[in-house]
Design an enzyme around this catalytic site. Structure first.
Site, PDB file in Angstrom:
ATOM      1  N   ASP A 327       7.373  -0.145 -13.341  1.00  0.00           N
ATOM      2  CA  ASP A 327       5.631   0.708 -13.024  1.00  0.00           C
ATOM      3  C   ASP A 327       5.005  -0.145 -13.872  1.00  0.00           C
ATOM      4  O   ASP A 327       5.251  -0.971 -14.862  1.00  0.00           O
ATOM      5  CB  ASP A 327       5.771   1.994 -13.438  1.00  0.00           C
ATOM      6  CG  ASP A 327       6.504   2.997 -12.731  1.00  0.00           C
ATOM      7  OD1 ASP A 327       6.305   2.625 -11.505  1.00  0.00           O
ATOM      8  OD2 ASP A 327       7.132   4.080 -12.822  1.00  0.00           O
ATOM      9  N   THR A 329       1.375   1.672 -15.434  1.00  0.00           N
ATOM     10  CA  THR A 329       0.961   2.425 -16.293  1.00  0.00           C
ATOM     11  C   THR A 329       1.769   3.015 -17.130  1.00  0.00           C
ATOM     12  O   THR A 329       2.813   3.629 -16.780  1.00  0.00           O
ATOM     13  CB  THR A 329       0.022   3.694 -15.339  1.00  0.00           C
ATOM     14  OG1 THR A 329      -0.730   2.935 -14.630  1.00  0.00           O
ATOM     15  CG2 THR A 329      -0.587   4.535 -16.423  1.00  0.00           C
ATOM     16  N   ARG A 525      -8.650   0.487 -13.311  1.00  0.00           N
ATOM     17  CA  ARG A 525      -7.941   1.569 -12.238  1.00  0.00           C
ATOM     18  C   ARG A 525      -9.211   2.156 -11.797  1.00  0.00           C
ATOM     19  O   ARG A 525     -10.024   2.831 -12.327  1.00  0.00           O
ATOM     20  CB  ARG A 525      -7.202   2.251 -13.063  1.00  0.00           C
ATOM     21  CG  ARG A 525      -6.202   3.105 -12.020  1.00  0.00           C
ATOM     22  CD  ARG A 525      -5.210   4.063 -12.790  1.00  0.00           C
ATOM     23  NE  ARG A 525      -4.431   4.566 -11.979  1.00  0.00           N
ATOM     24  CZ  ARG A 525      -3.398   5.421 -12.347  1.00  0.00           C
ATOM     25  NH1 ARG A 525      -3.302   5.704 -13.686  1.00  0.00           N
ATOM     26  NH2 ARG A 525      -2.563   6.097 -11.398  1.00  0.00           N
ATOM     27  N   THR A 590       3.411  -0.739  -8.466  1.00  0.00           N
ATOM     28  CA  THR A 590       2.289   0.212  -9.047  1.00  0.00           C
ATOM     29  C   THR A 590       1.704   0.982  -8.002  1.00  0.00           C
ATOM     30  O   THR A 590       1.544   0.375  -6.916  1.00  0.00           O
ATOM     31  CB  THR A 590       1.344  -0.719  -9.973  1.00  0.00           C
ATOM     32  OG1 THR A 590       0.409   0.210 -10.266  1.00  0.00           O
ATOM     33  CG2 THR A 590       0.545  -1.931  -9.292  1.00  0.00           C
ATOM     34  N   GLY A 591       0.880   1.973  -8.381  1.00  0.00           N
ATOM     35  CA  GLY A 591       0.166   2.849  -7.377  1.00  0.00           C
ATOM     36  C   GLY A 591      -1.283   2.275  -7.379  1.00  0.00           C
ATOM     37  O   GLY A 591      -2.164   2.808  -6.702  1.00  0.00           O
ATOM     38  N   ARG A 655      -0.393  -0.023  -4.766  1.00  0.00           N
ATOM     39  CA  ARG A 655      -0.336   1.402  -3.816  1.00  0.00           C
ATOM     40  C   ARG A 655       1.092   1.686  -3.240  1.00  0.00           C
ATOM     41  O   ARG A 655       1.243   1.852  -2.349  1.00  0.00           O
ATOM     42  CB  ARG A 655      -1.324   1.103  -2.546  1.00  0.00           C
ATOM     43  CG  ARG A 655      -2.829   0.927  -3.033  1.00  0.00           C
ATOM     44  CD  ARG A 655      -3.344   1.875  -3.888  1.00  0.00           C
ATOM     45  NE  ARG A 655      -4.742   1.848  -3.954  1.00  0.00           N
ATOM     46  CZ  ARG A 655      -5.646   2.253  -4.845  1.00  0.00           C
ATOM     47  NH1 ARG A 655      -4.924   2.820  -6.005  1.00  0.00           N
ATOM     48  NH2 ARG A 655      -6.487   2.243  -4.941  1.00  0.00           N
ATOM     49  N   LYS A 661       9.474   1.882  -2.876  1.00  0.00           N
ATOM     50  CA  LYS A 661      10.426   1.551  -4.128  1.00  0.00           C
ATOM     51  C   LYS A 661      11.957   1.307  -3.623  1.00  0.00           C
ATOM     52  O   LYS A 661      12.736   0.436  -3.925  1.00  0.00           O
ATOM     53  CB  LYS A 661      10.318   2.448  -5.421  1.00  0.00           C
ATOM     54  CG  LYS A 661       9.114   2.518  -6.105  1.00  0.00           C
ATOM     55  CD  LYS A 661       9.105   3.219  -7.173  1.00  0.00           C
ATOM     56  CE  LYS A 661       7.950   3.210  -8.170  1.00  0.00           C
ATOM     57  NZ  LYS A 661       7.660   3.931  -9.320  1.00  0.00           N
ATOM     58  N   ASN A 683       9.391  12.058  -7.058  1.00  0.00           N
ATOM     59  CA  ASN A 683       9.680  11.366  -6.022  1.00  0.00           C
ATOM     60  C   ASN A 683      10.384  10.183  -6.425  1.00  0.00           C
ATOM     61  O   ASN A 683      10.860   9.301  -5.518  1.00  0.00           O
ATOM     62  CB  ASN A 683       8.478  11.063  -5.141  1.00  0.00           C
ATOM     63  CG  ASN A 683       7.913  12.363  -4.809  1.00  0.00           C
ATOM     64  OD1 ASN A 683       8.478  13.097  -4.428  1.00  0.00           O
ATOM     65  ND2 ASN A 683       6.570  12.442  -4.290  1.00  0.00           N
TER      66      ASN A 683
END
Length: 1019
Positions: A327, A329, A525, A590-591, A655, A661, A683
């Site tokens: 990840d 963050t 971000r 990462t999102g 995203r 993943k 999740n």
């Protein structure tokens, strides 16, 4: 108290429990309550059974062979030898028991540390503590993914659902509220204002005050029916050692058959003892204890490095990792977020000053903006940032600065709202002038928490003045823009040409993309915010909690976007570079927006410095364009066959969703990679489970993620993963070292014993060159302590410059087997030669009669020869311990010899003890003749030292030949060779994959070779 807590009102429950819902208990009060009520743990379970550990120590092959030797010694009435064997059995079992029991207790302790934690309010601060430390009256904060730490009375709920199947058998989660119930005999499943220990939060969040802990919880009352001992699973290493034990048992039995065969299958005590001696020589009796100590020490070291090992198998596998999927963050970045930029459709860009949690700073758009001078659009957007937010900030209880409680992103938004004097407390609990302006506070009606699949969160509030129902929403711009049908432009709302409700493309995201890219390119971000007014009649005036989310989150009004800065950790870039040196690929999943992810990945070294979203999406390797950054949408759209045809897997996926993943892990597995995956959310559990090493976050991770993982990071730091890999490699290398040392010693004993069958005395009986006690002392008291010291060897400087160990490569590689045989046979032949020199050179070749049992004048030569053999082999084994520290590099060249000799003080002490034992065994009267069956030596010491010198010459020559003709173990690359050359496409790709462009690493997911020709590597 007889009356159950579900019948009390919130205020009554808080009063009875002497709780403080605002600041929680003080540290002093917690200590007092722990003394009064104990800790939050179930007692009475079987736990770690010392009897099971003791049985495991006794019922193993090595101990059973020693028991056989003991029985035969007593049958032969050799009381001294039998007594020594009995003492060694007790010593071996005792040491093994203590080490294994302590290791089991350590693992049990670490599992508790890595087990579900609790977030409690203490001294005015929200802390994460071990579940064991929860006290009655603590205020718990629970949210989706948490395991409830204790029985508690709910005092605040928002869409809270809890799975109570393990307690009540109810298959569906129970929706909770805070209303008191009148029936004291209400079944557990119907006590909807209570949360029970060990149940799991499946949705929403809440606050609760603890009413019962430990055995007094509902789950504790039935603890006897559900608690059982934790039985440690055998790891791959332990299984391989078990197989080795069986192989050695077969060899020992064959040696016994050979002994009886040479003696024409006659059976007497001497022949039986000789057969037992051979069997003892085959078995490395101290191996189990040494492995246990090494593994326990490794677990302890990793805990010190802030990585808690939940499964011993992870300790073995972590050293083989070839790919880390991390990840961003909080793992690669500091998770110290602050809003620094904003953009609104009419107003343009704003700059926000200030740092940290302190609500001090200015919002500027050419001029300083205040609450009184802000535009209508900015006012709504600030209100949205404050209310669509579950975090809080407040002054630290010690008066030094401010503290943020909640998700770091939401804390950053809350700090921004406070800077504009519109923080959440002023809106939901107005005082002073705010109370005069607002007839009543903003009232939260419902909350739809952040969902990683749709990447947004929304809340429903009742507006104070008009009573209108307003939905506030925040999330990723590309997910929020398509569900908007209008844009807030100043005081006006401008409708979009194609409403989102029509299912078409409203074109909004395309219009916003330039602003998003500009903010994200600076590593910010980006979040967008929106709102809309809802008529409850649209939902038949039902409770807002029941409104369909997909219907609620449409036809929204777009407000604007914020840019949140989250700087990388200082140690992230060096750690990524270290991974590349170690042959480990690093992927960032990462999102965040692709531009944000690109900027951060570029800064920490996952992408080259020149790579940007604007200038390039791909670089050319060979004949194929390699896309280094993909969005989850792009990656998920590829079939498995298309992914497998990619020259390189993307190094950054933006995203990213939990499903992405899983897909990435499976793609890496198809390429033969050994993966470590990080995760913190509920999740993330599937990807943590299917990866080879699941790594969860101890600070921000959910309890579900922790339970699905193999390792828990207590500091959520990427650098800690690298340290764990380093430690895993160190442990495996050390195990190979001491196995080579121990087993080579056994081979060295076998050589003179097997050849010694040809030495016959006057009665035709074989005269053994070593007595059983000599063998046992060498195996346990001489070999084992240095082996344990080798297990504690510090990290080799080249450990993280070598490629990952193939997962199929066990302890016994061909090189290790070759070393064991070479060193063992060499030591054995030198020892045998010394026996022959004393008997046939110095002596007259007379082997006496019955020299295996007792000393006599006729046996003096044999006894002196045994003394020389014992001294020679003992010192050779001790010297070989230093030799085993490195399989190829010399330990005896002059440069740095002194520092090498003392660098492992445990090894130095154990060698000193070994020499002392040797001298005592040789020169204590009675002990030497009666127990060890040898005599003191004199001139033979010259022969012993000459033997050591000869062995060192042979060993150094052997290592030199290995260095010259065997393939190098690693490619030595300096940091500069990785990072400095980024001027050509080929070297850039080389840089990303950490130099993994050779045949050895192709199986790890990198197959291109054209770029390798442009790389100038050091070997």
């Amino acid at each position: 108290m007889d009356r159950p807590y579900h019948t009390f009102t919130i205020d009554d429950a808080i009063h009875i429990l002497a709780a403080d819902p605002t600041d929680g208990l003080t540290s002093a009060e917690v200590s007092r309550r722990h003394e009064e009520h104990g800790f939050n743990e179930l007692t009475g379970g079987s736990g770690i059974s010392p009897w099971r550990v003791l049985f495991h120590q006794i019922a193993n092959i090595m101990t059973l062979i020693l028991v056989g030797a003991l029985v035969i010694s007593f049958v032969a009435k050799d009381w001294f030898e039998g007594g020594v064997i009995a003492g060694i059995i007790i010593l071996n079992v005792g040491i093994g028991f203590m080490q294994e029991y302590r290791a089991e207790k350590t693992m049990d302790s670490l599992r508790r540390m890595a087990s579900p934690t609790a977030r409690v309010m203490r001294d005015g601060t929200l802390l994460t503590i071990p579940t064991r430390e929860v006290a009655i009256g603590d205020v718990l904060a629970i949210e989706s993914g948490d395991v409830v730490a204790a029985d508690c009375r709910l005092i605040e709920t928002f869409n809270l659902d809890i799975d109570e199947a393990m307690l009540t058998g109810e298959s569906l989660p129970v929706n909770k509220d805070t209303n008191a119930q009148s029936d004291p005999n209400q079944p557990l499943g119907d006590r909807i204002n209570m949360a029970f220990s060990s149940t799991t939060v499946t949705k929403g969040r809440g606050l609760a005050v603890v009413t019962a802990i430990g055995n007094r919880t509902e789950i504790g009352k039935i603890a006897k029916t559900i608690s059982s001992a934790t039985v440690s699973q055998r790891t791959v290493l332990q299984k391989s050692l078990d197989k080795m034990g069986l192989v050695l048992l077969v060899v020992a039995l064959l040696m016994a058959v050979v002994v009886f065969g040479v003696n024409k299958f006659k059976f007497n005590a001497d022949i039986a003892i000789y057969a037992i001696s051979l069997a003892i020589a085959v078995i490395p009796e101290g191996l189990v204890a040494v492995v246990t100590l090494t593994m326990a020490f490794g677990v302890h070291r990793m805990a010190q490095n802030r990585a808690l090992v939940r499964q011993l198998s992870a300790l073995e596998a972590i050293g083989s990792v070839t790919t880390i999927c991390s990840d961003k963050t909080g793992t690669l970045t500091q998770s110290k977020m602050v809003v620094t930029r904003m953009w609104l459709p009419e107003d343009g860009y704003y700059r926000v000053t200030g740092s940290g949690f302190e609500p001090t700073g200015e919002v500027m758009n050419g001029t300083v903006i205040t609450r009184d001078t802000m535009s209508a659009g900015l006012a709504i957007m600030t209100r949205c940032a404050a209310l669509c937010n579950m975090s809080m900030i407040k002054p630290a209880i010690d008066g030094e600065g401010w503290v943020g409680i909640g998700d770091p992103t939401e804390v950053a938004l809350q700090v921004f709202a406070h800077k504009m004097n519109m923080g959440k407390p002023r809106l939901i609990n107005p005082t002073g002038s705010d109370a005069a302006t607002l007839s009543k506070p903003w009232l939260l009606l419902a909350e739809f928490p952040f969902d990683s699949t749709i990447k947004r969160m929304s809340v429903i509030y009742e507006e104070p003045v008009s009573g209108r129902i307003v939905v506030f929403i925040k999330g990723a711009t590309e997910r929020l823009a398509p569900i908007c049908s209008a844009v807030q432009v100043g005081e006006k709302v401008q409708q979009l040409p194609v409403p989102a409700a029509d299912g078409g493309d409203n074109g909004l995201y395309e219009q916003l993309s330039e602003q998003v890219e500009r903010l994200a390119a600076n590593g910010l971000r980006v979040l967008s915010l929106g709102y809309k007014v809802v008529d409850p009649a649209e939902f038949d005036n039902a409770d807002p909690d029941t409104w369909p989310r997909e219907e609620l989150e449409r036809n929204l009004i777009y407000l604007g976007m914020v840019g949140i800065n989250d700087p990388p950790r200082v140690e992230s870039r060096p750690s990524v570079m270290e991974c590349y040196q170690a042959g480990i690929n690093v992927h960032m999943l990462t999102g965040d927006h692709p531009a944000t992810a690109t900027a951060i990945a570029r800064e920490i070294g996952i992408l080259p410095s020149y790579y940007t979203q604007q200038t390039s999406n791909a670089i050319t390797v060979g004949e194929q364009d390699v896309k280094l950054v993909m969005t989850a949408t792009e990656f998920d759209a590829l079939s498995d066959e298309e992914i497998d045809q990619l020259q390189e897997l993307p190094h950054v996926i933006a995203r990213c969703s939990p499903e992405t993943k899983v897909k990435m892990i499976r793609a890496l597995h198809r390429r033969g990679a050994i993966t470590a995956m990080t995760g913190d959310g509920v999740n993330d559990a599937p990807s943590l489970k299917i990866s080879d090493i699941g790594v969860s976050m101890g600070m921000q991770g959910s309890d579900v993620a922790k339970q699905a993982s193999d390792i828990v990071l207590t500091d959520d730091n990427f650098a800690t993963i690298v340290r764990a890999v380093e430690e895993g490699r160190r442990i495996f290398a050390n195990i190979q070292k001491f196995i080579m040392h121990l087993v080579a010693g056994n081979v060295a004993e076998l050589v003179p014993l097997v050849v010694g069958l040809a030495f016959m005395d006057a009665t035709g009986a074989s005269v053994y060159p070593m007595s059983p006690v000599q063998i046992l002392v060498n195996n346990l008291l001489t070999s084992s302590p240095p082996a344990m010291s080798l297990g504690l060897e510090s990290l080799h400087p080249d450990t993280m410059r070598r490629p990952p160990r193939p997962s199929t490569e066990g302890l016994f590689t061909w090189e290790v087997i070759g070393d064991i045989l070479f060193y063992g046979v060499t030591m054995g032949l030198i020892t045998l030669a010394n026996f022959a020199i004393v008997v046939f050179g110095y002596g007259d070749g007379n082997l006496g009669e019955d020299c295996n049992s007792q000393h006599s004048d006729a046996c003096e030569t044999v006894f002196r020869a045994r003394g020389a053999v014992f001294a020679t082999l003992t010192l050779l084994i001790l010297v070989h311990a230093y030799n085993a520290r490195d399989m190829r590099e010399s330990q005896w060249h002059w440069s740095g010899l002194g520092s090498r000799l003392v660098s492992n003080r445990y090894l130095l002490y154990s060698i000193g003890c070994g020499i002392l034992i040797c001298l005592l065994a040789l020169y204590i009267p009675g002990v030497n003749h009666s127990i060890f069956k040898h005599s003191p030596i004199g001139w033979e010491w010259g022969m012993v030292f000459a033997s050591i010198f000869l062995f060192l010459i042979i060993a150094e020559t052997y290592k030199f030949a290995k260095r010259k003709w065997m393939a190098p173990r690693f490619r030595a690359r300096t940091m500069g060779s990785i990072t400095d050359r980024e001027t050509t496409t080929g070297t850039a790709v080389e840089r990303f994959t950490g130099g993994i462009r050779n045949k050895m690493f192709r199986r790890f997911g990198t197959t291109s070779t054209a770029a390798a020709n442009t790389v100038n590597e050091k070997y």
